[in-house]
Structure formats: C-alpha cells, structure tokens
Design a protein around this motif. Sequence first.
Motif, PDB file in Angstrom:
ATOM      1  N   PRO B  88      -8.798   1.537  -5.006  1.00 54.36           N
ATOM      2  CA  PRO B  88      -7.893   1.458  -3.759  1.00 54.36           C
ATOM      3  C   PRO B  88      -6.287   2.155  -4.152  1.00 54.36           C
ATOM      4  O   PRO B  88      -5.780   2.838  -3.561  1.00 54.36           O
ATOM      5  CB  PRO B  88      -7.633  -0.024  -3.395  1.00 54.36           C
ATOM      6  N   CYS B 125      -8.321  -4.242 -11.154  1.00 52.80           N
ATOM      7  CA  CYS B 125      -7.754  -4.835  -9.940  1.00 52.80           C
ATOM      8  C   CYS B 125      -6.756  -6.095 -10.121  1.00 52.80           C
ATOM      9  O   CYS B 125      -7.068  -6.914 -11.201  1.00 52.80           O
ATOM     10  CB  CYS B 125      -8.959  -5.273  -9.074  1.00 52.80           C
ATOM     11  N   MET B 128      -3.862  -6.983  -5.646  1.00 54.84           N
ATOM     12  CA  MET B 128      -2.817  -6.119  -4.656  1.00 54.84           C
ATOM     13  C   MET B 128      -3.338  -5.070  -3.972  1.00 54.84           C
ATOM     14  O   MET B 128      -2.478  -4.165  -3.422  1.00 54.84           O
ATOM     15  CB  MET B 128      -1.647  -5.739  -5.383  1.00 54.84           C
TER      16      MET B 128
HETATM   17  S1  FES Z   1      -8.775  -3.207  -6.170  1.00 57.90           S
HETATM   18 FE1  FES Z   1      -6.848  -2.622  -6.642  1.00 57.90          FE
HETATM   19  S2  FES Z   1      -5.474  -4.110  -6.711  1.00 57.90           S
HETATM   20 FE2  FES Z   1      -7.420  -4.811  -6.045  1.00 57.90          FE
END
Ligand code: FES
Lengths: 401, 167
Positions: B88, B125, B128
């Motif tokens: 992400p 990760c 966030m």
């Molecule tokens: S997947 Fe990127 S902060 Fe959780």
Amino acid sequence: MPMRQGPVIFSEIEPYAGIKKAIEMGSGAVLDEVKDSNLKGRGGAGFPTGLKWSFAVIAEAERKFVVCNADEGEPGTFKDKVLLEEYPGLIFEGMAIAGFAVGADCGFLYLRGEYRSMVPMLEKKLSEMRTGGALGKKIMGADGFDFDIEIRLGSGAYVCGEETALIESLEGNRGEPRNRPPFPVNTGFLGYPTAVNNVETMTAVPHIIAKGPGWFKTFGTEGSSGSKLLSVSGDCEKPGVYEVPFGITVKEILKMTGAAGARAVQVGGASGCCVPKKEFGRKISFEDLSTGGSVMIFGRERNMLDAAENFLRFFDEESCGQCTPCREGVPVLLEGVRTLKRGECTKGYLDDLLSLAESMQCASKCGLGQSAPNALVSIINGFKGDYKLSKKIKEERAFHG
Amino acid sequence: MKPECAVEKIIEEGGKKIVVCDTTRARLLPVLQDVQDRKGYISDKDMQQIADMLGIHPVEVYSVVTFYSFLTAEKKGKHLIRVSNCMPNVMKGSEKVIKAFEKALKIKVGQTTEDGQFTLEETGCIGMCDRAPAIMVDNELVGNVKPGAVKKLIDGLSKAKKKKAKK
Ligand code: FES
Ligand SMILES: Cc1cc2nc3c(=O)[nH]c(=O)nc-3n(C[C@H](O)[C@H](O)[C@H](O)COP(=O)(O)O)c2cc1C
Ligand code: SF4
C-alpha cells in the motif's frame, strides 16, 4: 468514548459488564458460553476459542498464562491498532475473562515494537483498571481470582506473531517457531499451559459474556459467527477499519470503501490470496475467504506481479531461516517472479515454481513458509494477462543451478 | 565505586516495570530493549554484562540481538527514520519519500549521516496502511508523508535536539 459503530466489537457496552457477569456465572459457565458462541480466532487461523481454552483448562499445571497477541504484523492489517488505541479497556477485560476461564493469574500483552508509542497510554489504562478492581487481587471482589497483565514489546520481527515464536520471544529467545504439537495450551510460556489469542478475539469476549452467545450468533454466517474487523487499504476512496458481519462479499466491501475501479483484491495480507474481478462475489468468512482482516485494493492500472514481488520480498526479509523449505524456497520464488516480470520465464520454469510452492505449503515448519507462496500462486493462476511466458527453452533453469 | 555498568542501571530504571520472572532468562528482551533505547545500540560489553547477570553465555545474547531488527550491535544515528515499503505504501509513492530522505540527508537507505544524527532504513508494514505513505520516526508513526515535507521534518528533529541541549 470512541465514536465508532458496528454490530459487535464496536457496539455499546458498559465497562466491566463482561467481567462482572463472568464472575457471577463461574468459570465453567464462561467456558460454555464462549464455546456456544462459536467464536473463532480473529488472528488468521480461525481456531475455535472456546475449544482452545478448554484444552488449557484440562491441562494440569501449577500455573497457567494468557497471552494477547498484539504483534499485528501481517501487511495491510491495522485493526488491532485501532482497538488498542480506542478500546484498550475492553481488550484487557477480555484477557481477564480468559484468565478467569482457564485459571491463569498472569497475562501478557505482546505488543509489536512499531506500536510502542502506545505504551504509556496502555499502562495508564492498566493502572486505572487496577484501581477499579478489574485487575489485580480479588477481581470485582471475587475471592480467589487474581489476575494481572504485563505489557511486553516485540522488536521488529514479523514471525513473532506466530504463537510459538511469540512464546519463544517472551522467554527471551530468538523468535523461532516451535514444532506444534505440543500446542501452547499444553506447553506454552516457560512450559506452562498458555492460551494465546488475537486482540480482536479478546475484544469480542466481554461482549459475548455480557450479551450472550445467542446474541453474538445473530451476526454472521452459520460457520462464522459474529463480525470481522477489516483493515482496508490501497486504491480506494475511504481506507480504514470497518466492522462487518461475516458473509459480506468483496463487491460489497468495494462499494462501501469507494473502490469502483478495482481489478483485484488481496485478502489476508501477504500470506493471503489475490481475488480477481470475476470472483468478487466471494464472501469473507472462514468457509470461503478467510482473513485476519487485511484487504488491499488494486486499481485498474496495477500489475499484480508487482504485488507478488513485494510480498515475497517481505517474506525474504522476515523468514526466520530455521527450516529449509522456507529459507531456500522464498528466495527462489522471489527470483522466479522477477524472471516472470522480465518475460524470461518459460513454461517449464513456471511449473517448477508452482511445484516448489506446493512443497513449501506442505513442508514448511510454520505458517510463514506455508503461506508465503499463496499470493504468487493465486496471481499466476488468476492474472494470466499480467505476464507473458518466454517461448525460449532455457537450458539452465535457476532452479537447478 | 563500581564501574559504569549498563546492567545495574537497567535494574534500577526498569525494575519497576517488570512484574514477572525478574532475574530469569525471560527478562532478556526487555533488558536489551532498554539498552537499545538509551544508547541506540548494544555494545559487546553490554552483552557480556547482561549475559553475566542472567547466567547465560554472551553468544546467546548476541544471537538474540541479531535476530530482532530493532536491536543492533552497531551504533545507529540519534534519530532513526524507517520508511515502510509495503505494497500500500509503494502504491502511494513511498519510493519518492525514500528518495526525498536520501537527498535531504545525503545518505542511502541503510546508512547513517556522518554527524551521527540520522539513520535511514526501510521496513515492512507499520500498521499505517490507510495513511500511506507512512514512516516511523524514532518511536512515532507518521502518516500521509509528502516528499516535499521531508526536509522540514528533518529540520524539526535537528532543532528539537538543539533546544533540549540548551536547557
Ligand atoms: S501495509 Fe503498509 S503500513 Fe501496513
Ligand atoms: C507468521 C505468522 C504470523 C502471525 N502473526 C499474528 C499476529 O500478528 N497476530 C495474531 O493475532 N496472530 C498471528 N498469527 C497467528 C497466531 O499464530 C495464532 O494463531 C493466533 O494468535 C491465535 O489467536 P486467535 O485464535 O485468537 O486468532 C500469526 C501466524 C503466523 C504463522
Ligand atoms: S517456515 Fe519460515 S519462518 Fe517458519 S520456521 Fe520455517 S524458516 Fe522459520
């Protein structure tokens, strides 16, 4: 009080309503209610919580322990963080009820190091609860029920979320998973029976005790009672944490979060699988798409091999290296997806990768290695348009050399 | 007077927090975390002393230190900046954030600035995911980081340090 709303976890509840009722009912009845509620673990594996606790109850030992797993390391998961920030009292109350049910006097909150800035707030909550009689000696005035909680920090190792690695870490060792069986409910912290549960599982417990298993079972599906917290990230308008009843479809999630253009959804984080558009009717539940909560949304322009590579890089970083299938397999899969991206992967090589993936799924020692190939395999099968195989027949394949 | 000993300090400072299993092996991680926090790394001498205190071999302590990415045997910068490189975050431009830090600090990922003020790292990760791109600055999580704001963030950290020193 937090302003979130939802069917179970985010529904209203009086502080200490669960623990008070638990003590009135007695530990046997608490265990029965949790069993009856059909609550299953929210950390990913989905093991029935009541059954797990009953193993700890029947294990004979001088001491027993409760552990709340707040290591939340699965990429794309942040729902435990929200619970820790906004509902810490409910988590601790759930742990106390667990302690009451299994006969433990000590609980650990194993908090991932990344969340350490929360510690002062959590400590404050703990001392508030001690003052309020919900922790410490003679909880809620009950003779003979003492229970307290200690916060322990992780130090940046994803594998420590695996329950036996977590226990190793609590014992001051490298966080290397143990063989299971014996399970922690028999041989856990310092060899004592230990019930390990996820933050969200613990949070559901006071609700179940206060409001009854019948109420809990009105939400969700037959095999998946209650609700699930989803952590939604990626290409959508409204990322965040949502509480939904089990049985919700991927399509409904996309609508709720404003992700009209999605072409793929990775459910269950890096260890989960990638769902293509034609399968968006599938349901979040233990029977169909099981997830610890991670939902990553991928928009039209994304190539899913990039995601597979990112996830494998993560596993490459986080594998504890203890067993061969995972330690040696993950780098080969990573190189494989890179070869695939470059368009240099032949049919034969791809078949080899898939067969290696299968070996890892059955031969790895812990869930990390067992599920590391999942995303890649689902992407190879579900997103054939995202890569082209090389027609060239390569003599030496990375595999054999 | 005894020589300066990290371990004894820990007992004084951390003694209150620790409820269970006080002097056993199970205390190793909190002890190490405490040293890491205060000194920014765990020296050979620290490891030796901790091993003596817990009655184990120093190599065992070393093997634990090297297992955990938040524990280090080498000295790191005063401030540790970790940029999350999860999916992400990559989707929301974490690579640009890393470049911005590299440019502002004049180092590459994994390095420490010459003045020993900053270490730049990548991490997975950090929870966030809904506020990507996100970073961890020392103990704090910071979300929605814009590459353009990186310089200011660094200046802020440097200044905060100077102010403290003046006091
Ligand atoms: S997947 Fe990127 S902060 Fe959780
Ligand atoms: C590599 C790996 C990482 C895990 N990380 C977590 C985690 O961060 N949090 C969690 O609750 N469970 C995690 N689990 C699952 C735990 O082993 C365990 O099943 C869970 O904590 C049990 O709690 P539950 O029954 O309430 O879900 C992980 C498992 C594996 C294999
Ligand atoms: S599967 Fe991977 S993480 Fe799990 S024990 Fe084996 S090497 Fe370690």
